[in-house]
Design a protein around this motif. Structure first.
Motif, short mmCIF file in Angstrom:
data_model
loop_
_atom_site.label_atom_id
_atom_site.label_comp_id
_atom_site.label_asym_id
_atom_site.label_seq_id
_atom_site.Cartn_x
_atom_site.Cartn_y
_atom_site.Cartn_z
N MET A 43 0.84 -1.19 0.00
CA MET A 43 0.00 0.00 0.00
C MET A 43 0.89 1.25 0.00
SD MET A 43 -2.87 1.22 2.80
CE MET A 43 -3.93 -0.17 2.49
N LYS A 44 0.53 2.18 -0.82
CA LYS A 44 1.29 3.42 -0.92
C LYS A 44 0.72 4.48 0.04
CE LYS A 44 3.91 1.99 -4.25
NZ LYS A 44 5.27 1.59 -3.95
N LYS A 45 1.54 5.49 0.27
CA LYS A 45 1.21 6.57 1.20
C LYS A 45 -0.15 7.20 0.90
CE LYS A 45 2.71 11.26 2.29
NZ LYS A 45 3.76 12.27 2.04
N ASP A 46 -0.37 7.56 -0.36
CA ASP A 46 -1.60 8.27 -0.71
C ASP A 46 -2.84 7.42 -0.44
OD1 ASP A 46 -0.11 10.44 -1.46
OD2 ASP A 46 -0.21 10.02 -3.61
N GLU A 47 -2.74 6.12 -0.73
CA GLU A 47 -3.86 5.23 -0.47
C GLU A 47 -4.15 5.14 1.03
OE1 GLU A 47 -5.23 0.59 -1.22
OE2 GLU A 47 -3.34 1.29 -2.03
N ALA A 48 -3.08 5.02 1.82
CA ALA A 48 -3.24 4.94 3.28
C ALA A 48 -3.88 6.21 3.82
CB ALA A 48 -1.89 4.67 3.94
N ILE A 49 -3.45 7.35 3.29
CA ILE A 49 -4.02 8.63 3.75
C ILE A 49 -5.51 8.70 3.40
CG2 ILE A 49 -4.02 11.12 3.27
CD1 ILE A 49 -0.95 10.95 3.20
N GLN A 50 -5.86 8.24 2.21
CA GLN A 50 -7.28 8.25 1.81
C GLN A 50 -8.12 7.33 2.69
OE1 GLN A 50 -8.60 10.47 -0.28
NE2 GLN A 50 -6.50 11.24 -0.29
N ILE A 51 -7.51 6.28 3.21
CA ILE A 51 -8.23 5.36 4.09
C ILE A 51 -8.46 5.98 5.47
CG2 ILE A 51 -7.95 3.20 5.39
CD1 ILE A 51 -6.63 2.05 2.84
N VAL A 52 -7.42 6.59 6.04
CA VAL A 52 -7.55 7.06 7.42
C VAL A 52 -8.23 8.43 7.54
CG1 VAL A 52 -5.57 5.73 8.24
CG2 VAL A 52 -5.26 8.12 7.59
N LYS A 53 -8.11 9.26 6.54
CA LYS A 53 -8.64 10.62 6.66
C LYS A 53 -10.11 10.66 7.06
CE LYS A 53 -8.56 15.18 4.63
NZ LYS A 53 -8.13 16.04 3.52
N PRO A 54 -10.98 9.86 6.43
CA PRO A 54 -12.40 9.94 6.83
C PRO A 54 -12.68 9.37 8.21
CG PRO A 54 -12.11 8.69 4.77
CD PRO A 54 -10.78 8.99 5.28
N LEU A 55 -11.72 8.61 8.76
CA LEU A 55 -11.93 7.98 10.06
C LEU A 55 -11.51 8.87 11.23
CD1 LEU A 55 -10.49 4.43 9.22
CD2 LEU A 55 -12.90 5.13 9.27
N LEU A 56 -10.78 9.94 10.93
CA LEU A 56 -10.18 10.74 11.99
C LEU A 56 -10.73 12.16 12.00
CD1 LEU A 56 -6.44 9.66 11.48
CD2 LEU A 56 -8.11 8.69 13.07
N LYS A 57 -10.79 12.73 13.20
CA LYS A 57 -11.09 14.16 13.30
C LYS A 57 -9.90 14.92 12.72
CE LYS A 57 -13.71 13.39 17.52
NZ LYS A 57 -13.76 13.53 18.99
N GLN A 58 -10.13 16.16 12.29
CA GLN A 58 -9.07 16.92 11.64
C GLN A 58 -7.82 17.01 12.52
OE1 GLN A 58 -9.10 18.01 8.37
NE2 GLN A 58 -6.93 18.36 8.77
N GLU A 59 -8.01 17.28 13.80
CA GLU A 59 -6.87 17.39 14.72
C GLU A 59 -6.07 16.09 14.76
OE1 GLU A 59 -6.94 17.49 19.40
OE2 GLU A 59 -7.43 19.47 18.61
#
Length: 191
Positions: A1-17
């Motif tokens: 898994m590449k960085k961008d894919e991982a970021i797309q996975i976690v971003k909706p799961l986390l609050k902005q902070e």
């Protein structure tokens, strides 16, 4: 898994902070991986995914702990400890992350454990010292991390144990095991 894919996975799961924290942990983990000759890709991926389960419902995390190979004694300790171990299971089940080094780094990023691998120590320390952290003792650990990764991990463990004991709350056994292991290693002059 590449960085961008991982970021797309976690971003909706986390609050902005928390997402901002995750990105800072990833940058810190990469810096430490460069310094201590660890895989940059593994450090970055483990860091991006380390808080994957941070906001999962407690009931869901309890169920995952009960139904997986995770230690059941986690359920006897504060739920803040659950998200790392649960994330290590979920990233495999949902996203095919089967690398045990990455999974262990995610699993133990909050507690540490005895005989931490270099990658585990990198994520543990990166989570503790990322630039957004501000609490007593963090600057001392940041300075130590520039010279000795395992001394920095030992100091973070020491500070965490002192903090929890001062609050009269329980300390998960892996944290004591990690502290004792690193104390022995550092006193013997080993890394």
């Amino acid at each position: 898994m590449k960085k961008d894919e991982a970021i797309q996975i976690v971003k909706p799961l986390l609050k902005q902070e928390r997402f901002d924290h995750t990105l800072r942990v990833a940058e810190t983990a990469i810096d430490l991986a460069k310094q201590y000759d660890e895989s940059l890709e593994k450090a970055e991926l483990a860091a991006i995914l380390h808080d994957y389960a941070k906001y999962f419902p407690l009931e869901d995390m309890q169920q995952i702990i009960r139904e997986s190979n995770l230690s059941k004694d986690l359920l006897d300790y504060h739920h803040e400890l659950w998200h790392g171990p649960v994330a290590s299971v979920l990233v495999e089940q949902r996203h095919g992350i089967t690398n045990p080094e990455i999974q262990n780094a995610i699993c133990y990023h909050t507690t540490g454990r005895a005989h931490m691998s270099r990658l585990e120590a990198i994520l543990f320390v990166a989570d503790y010292i990322e630039p957004g952290r501000s609490f007593p003792g963090v600057d001392e650990v940041r300075e130590a991390a520039k010279k000795d990764l395992y001394r920095a991990a030992w100091m973070a463990l020491r500070n965490t144990i002192q903090f929890l004991v001062g609050k009269h709350v329980t300390v998960y056994p892996d944290t004591f095991y990690a502290y004792n292991d690193l104390t022995k290693r550092l006193n013997a002059g080993g890394n």
